[in-house]
Design a protein around this motif. Structure first.
Motif, PDB file in Angstrom:
ATOM      1  N   ARG A  14       0.737  -1.251  -0.070  1.00 27.10           N
ATOM      2  CA  ARG A  14      -0.046  -0.044   0.154  1.00 27.10           C
ATOM      3  C   ARG A  14       0.962   1.477  -0.122  1.00 27.10           C
ATOM      4  NH1 ARG A  14      -4.591  -2.103   4.216  1.00 27.10           N
ATOM      5  NH2 ARG A  14      -5.635  -3.649   3.000  1.00 27.10           N
ATOM      6  N   CYS A  15       1.877   1.217  -0.499  1.00 34.54           N
ATOM      7  CA  CYS A  15       2.797   2.400  -0.845  1.00 34.54           C
ATOM      8  C   CYS A  15       2.696   3.038  -2.279  1.00 34.54           C
ATOM      9  CB  CYS A  15       4.281   2.025  -0.889  1.00 34.54           C
ATOM     10  SG  CYS A  15       4.726   1.443   0.851  1.00 34.54           S
ATOM     11  N   ARG A  16       2.388   4.263  -2.397  1.00 31.54           N
ATOM     12  CA  ARG A  16       1.964   4.957  -3.524  1.00 31.54           C
ATOM     13  C   ARG A  16       2.855   6.155  -3.805  1.00 31.54           C
ATOM     14  NH1 ARG A  16      -1.879   9.413  -2.611  1.00 31.54           N
ATOM     15  NH2 ARG A  16      -2.676   9.231  -0.437  1.00 31.54           N
ATOM     16  N   PHE A  17       2.979   6.720  -4.756  1.00 31.23           N
ATOM     17  CA  PHE A  17       3.694   8.175  -5.204  1.00 31.23           C
ATOM     18  C   PHE A  17       2.490   9.064  -5.292  1.00 31.23           C
ATOM     19  CE2 PHE A  17       7.054   5.379  -6.357  1.00 31.23           C
ATOM     20  CZ  PHE A  17       8.339   5.814  -5.800  1.00 31.23           C
ATOM     21  N   ALA A  18       2.930  10.314  -4.915  1.00 26.83           N
ATOM     22  CA  ALA A  18       2.049  11.572  -4.998  1.00 26.83           C
ATOM     23  C   ALA A  18       2.586  12.726  -5.417  1.00 26.83           C
ATOM     24  CB  ALA A  18       0.896  11.443  -3.938  1.00 26.83           C
ATOM     25  N   ASP A 160       9.826  12.667 -11.686  1.00 27.79           N
ATOM     26  CA  ASP A 160      10.582  11.979 -10.571  1.00 27.79           C
ATOM     27  C   ASP A 160       9.651  10.777 -10.286  1.00 27.79           C
ATOM     28  OD1 ASP A 160      12.455  12.304  -7.829  1.00 27.79           O
ATOM     29  OD2 ASP A 160      10.395  11.226  -7.412  1.00 27.79           O
ATOM     30  N   VAL A 161       8.471  10.846 -10.254  1.00 27.47           N
ATOM     31  CA  VAL A 161       7.586   9.836 -10.015  1.00 27.47           C
ATOM     32  C   VAL A 161       7.762   8.718 -10.906  1.00 27.47           C
ATOM     33  CG1 VAL A 161       5.031   9.098  -9.650  1.00 27.47           C
ATOM     34  CG2 VAL A 161       5.818  11.249  -8.676  1.00 27.47           C
ATOM     35  N   MET A 211       6.567  11.022  -1.713  1.00 27.21           N
ATOM     36  CA  MET A 211       6.217  12.477  -2.311  1.00 27.21           C
ATOM     37  C   MET A 211       7.589  13.257  -2.618  1.00 27.21           C
ATOM     38  SD  MET A 211       3.058  15.171  -1.309  1.00 27.21           S
ATOM     39  CE  MET A 211       3.960  15.715   0.305  1.00 27.21           C
ATOM     40  N   PRO A 212       7.833  13.271  -3.949  1.00 24.63           N
ATOM     41  CA  PRO A 212       8.957  14.352  -4.245  1.00 24.63           C
ATOM     42  C   PRO A 212       8.568  15.664  -3.863  1.00 24.63           C
ATOM     43  CG  PRO A 212       7.879  13.499  -6.335  1.00 24.63           C
ATOM     44  CD  PRO A 212       7.271  12.807  -5.172  1.00 24.63           C
ATOM     45  N   TRP A 228      -4.067  10.965   9.471  1.00 21.11           N
ATOM     46  CA  TRP A 228      -3.180  11.035   8.327  1.00 21.11           C
ATOM     47  C   TRP A 228      -2.449   9.855   8.068  1.00 21.11           C
ATOM     48  CZ3 TRP A 228      -5.851  14.980   6.441  1.00 21.11           C
ATOM     49  CH2 TRP A 228      -6.184  16.331   7.442  1.00 21.11           C
ATOM     50  N   GLN A 229      -2.446   9.664   6.457  1.00 22.67           N
ATOM     51  CA  GLN A 229      -1.548   8.848   6.040  1.00 22.67           C
ATOM     52  C   GLN A 229      -0.227   8.945   6.295  1.00 22.67           C
ATOM     53  OE1 GLN A 229      -2.300   7.310   1.974  1.00 22.67           O
ATOM     54  NE2 GLN A 229      -0.980   5.202   2.425  1.00 22.67           N
ATOM     55  N   PRO A 230       0.745   7.956   6.683  1.00 20.42           N
ATOM     56  CA  PRO A 230       2.233   8.550   6.830  1.00 20.42           C
ATOM     57  C   PRO A 230       2.660   8.642   5.625  1.00 20.42           C
ATOM     58  CG  PRO A 230       1.711   6.277   7.991  1.00 20.42           C
ATOM     59  CD  PRO A 230       0.350   6.601   7.185  1.00 20.42           C
ATOM     60  N   THR A 231       3.719   9.548   5.417  1.00 19.59           N
ATOM     61  CA  THR A 231       4.069  10.218   4.257  1.00 19.59           C
ATOM     62  C   THR A 231       5.666  10.547   4.285  1.00 19.59           C
ATOM     63  OG1 THR A 231       2.145  11.492   3.905  1.00 19.59           O
ATOM     64  CG2 THR A 231       3.959  12.140   2.663  1.00 19.59           C
ATOM     65  N   LEU A 232       6.255  10.370   3.374  1.00 21.15           N
ATOM     66  CA  LEU A 232       7.779  10.393   3.445  1.00 21.15           C
ATOM     67  C   LEU A 232       8.008  11.336   2.164  1.00 21.15           C
ATOM     68  CD1 LEU A 232      10.835   9.852   4.306  1.00 21.15           C
ATOM     69  CD2 LEU A 232      10.667   8.361   2.288  1.00 21.15           C
ATOM     70  N   VAL A 233       8.621  12.562   2.483  1.00 21.52           N
ATOM     71  CA  VAL A 233       8.562  13.616   1.575  1.00 21.52           C
ATOM     72  C   VAL A 233      10.346  13.726   1.258  1.00 21.52           C
ATOM     73  CG1 VAL A 233       8.446  16.089   0.852  1.00 21.52           C
ATOM     74  CG2 VAL A 233       6.741  15.062   2.377  1.00 21.52           C
TER      75      VAL A 233
END
Length: 326
Positions: A14-18, A160-161, A211-212, A228-233
């Motif tokens: 369940r990992c996604r780019f945005a 990037d994505v 997320m780039p 909130w869904q965990p996010t890595l920027v």
């Protein structure tokens, strides 16, 4: 002292780019107060100077501590892979005032002296009004600072994505994550971010948004508390060519400074590239390109990062400034 995200079986699927125009707006506002972030953006800073001076960004800056919590509701994880600003700002406006007050209080507590300010007292006394006024300010910042440049920024972020989505298919999530940034490491179940402070979170089946960002450079940012869904920027790849006119050749001044071969290599790095790709692009022997890259990197004009079996080179802010004449 690291930040750790613990994955379960469901999280791996369940990992996604945005991409988020709201996030870029918020981080552009933060960048105006962070000289350490200016390296890649001198042309943008010059272009928006007058527009920025027409905005009172102090309420937002009050909620942007250098280290610590920033309000999640002001820059929530994107609601889809191709969110538009109007959808995202509507989500901000819909924030629950009670939850927003807690979010604001945490951020103000992490900003030295903020809780004693009259602005902070007004925000906490009437969080519904604060949500409305902060959303209005973010929308004004979007129109003034980001919207005119959004096609260029979106193209870089989407590239990037696309690149990292291909890498995900080729090498899998565990190998991809350390490639996003050298401060990330993976042990099969836990993603560790080399970041001040000690924090851990189980993803609990929510997965992770990757997320780039253009304006978050040079930081890697992770967090977002429930719900909130965990996010890595992470910093988007290709920043070295963001504000440089595409297809630009090395100018004569750059040639005189570096020599024709090195100037051509530096100018050709409009996006991260390997030695082989540059050799093909410039019709030069790979050995010659490799020698030029080594000299340019040692001089601080390039940086290199490993992607799988490749080493990709990218301009540093200094290298970008030399090419663009800025």
């Amino acid at each position: 002292m690291p930040f750790r995200l613990h994955f379960g079986d469901d999280d791996l699927m369940r990992c996604r780019f945005a991409v988020s125009p709201l996030w870029e707006t918020q981080e552009a506002v933060r960048t105006l107060r962070r000289p350490d972030r200016h390296g890649y953006h001198p042309h943008w800073l010059r272009r928006i100077r007058e527009a920025a001076e027409g905005l009172d960004l102090a309420p937002l800056w009050l909620l942007m501590p250098r280290r610590g919590h920033s309000p999640d509701f002001l820059g929530p994880p994107p609601i889809g892979p191709a969110a538009v600003f109007e959808e995202e700002i509507a989500q901000v406006r819909a924030a629950d005032p009670g939850a927003a007050r807690e979010d604001l209080a945490r951020a103000l507590a992490d900003t030295p002296g903020a809780l004693e300010s009259s602005r902070a007292r007004v925000m906490l006394a009437d969080p519904e009004r604060a949500v409305r006024e902060l959303a209005d300010l973010l929308e004004a910042a979007w129109h003034a600072l980001i919207e005119p440049e959004w096609p260029r920024l979106r193209a870089l972020l989407e590239a990037d994505v696309a690149f990292h989505s291909r890498r995900l298919a080729e090498v899998g999530l565990g190998a991809l994550l350390p490639e996003l940034d050298r401060r990330l490491s993976w042990d099969g179940r836990t993603l560790t971010v080399d970041w001040p402070g000690e924090h851990g979170r189980d993803l609990d089946g929510r997965g992770l948004v990757l997320m780039p960002s253009v304006f978050s450079w040079p930081d890697v940012i992770s967090g977002f508390d429930p719900p909130w869904q965990p996010t890595l920027v992470y910093p988007a790849r290709g920043l070295g060519g963001l504000w440089v006119r595409r297809g630009a050749e090395a100018g004569e001044a750059l040639v005189r400074l570096l020599g024709r071969g090195r100037a051509a290599v530096l100018a050709a790095l409009t996006d991260p590239a390997s030695t082989t790709a540059l050799a093909h692009r410039l019709d030069l022997a790979p050995s010659s390109v490799s020698a030029h890259l080594t000299v340019l990197r040692d001089a601080g004009l390039l940086t290199s990062r490993r992607y799988g079996h490749q080493v990709l080179y990218e301009r540093t802010p200094l290298g970008m400034a030399l090419v663009s004449g800025g």
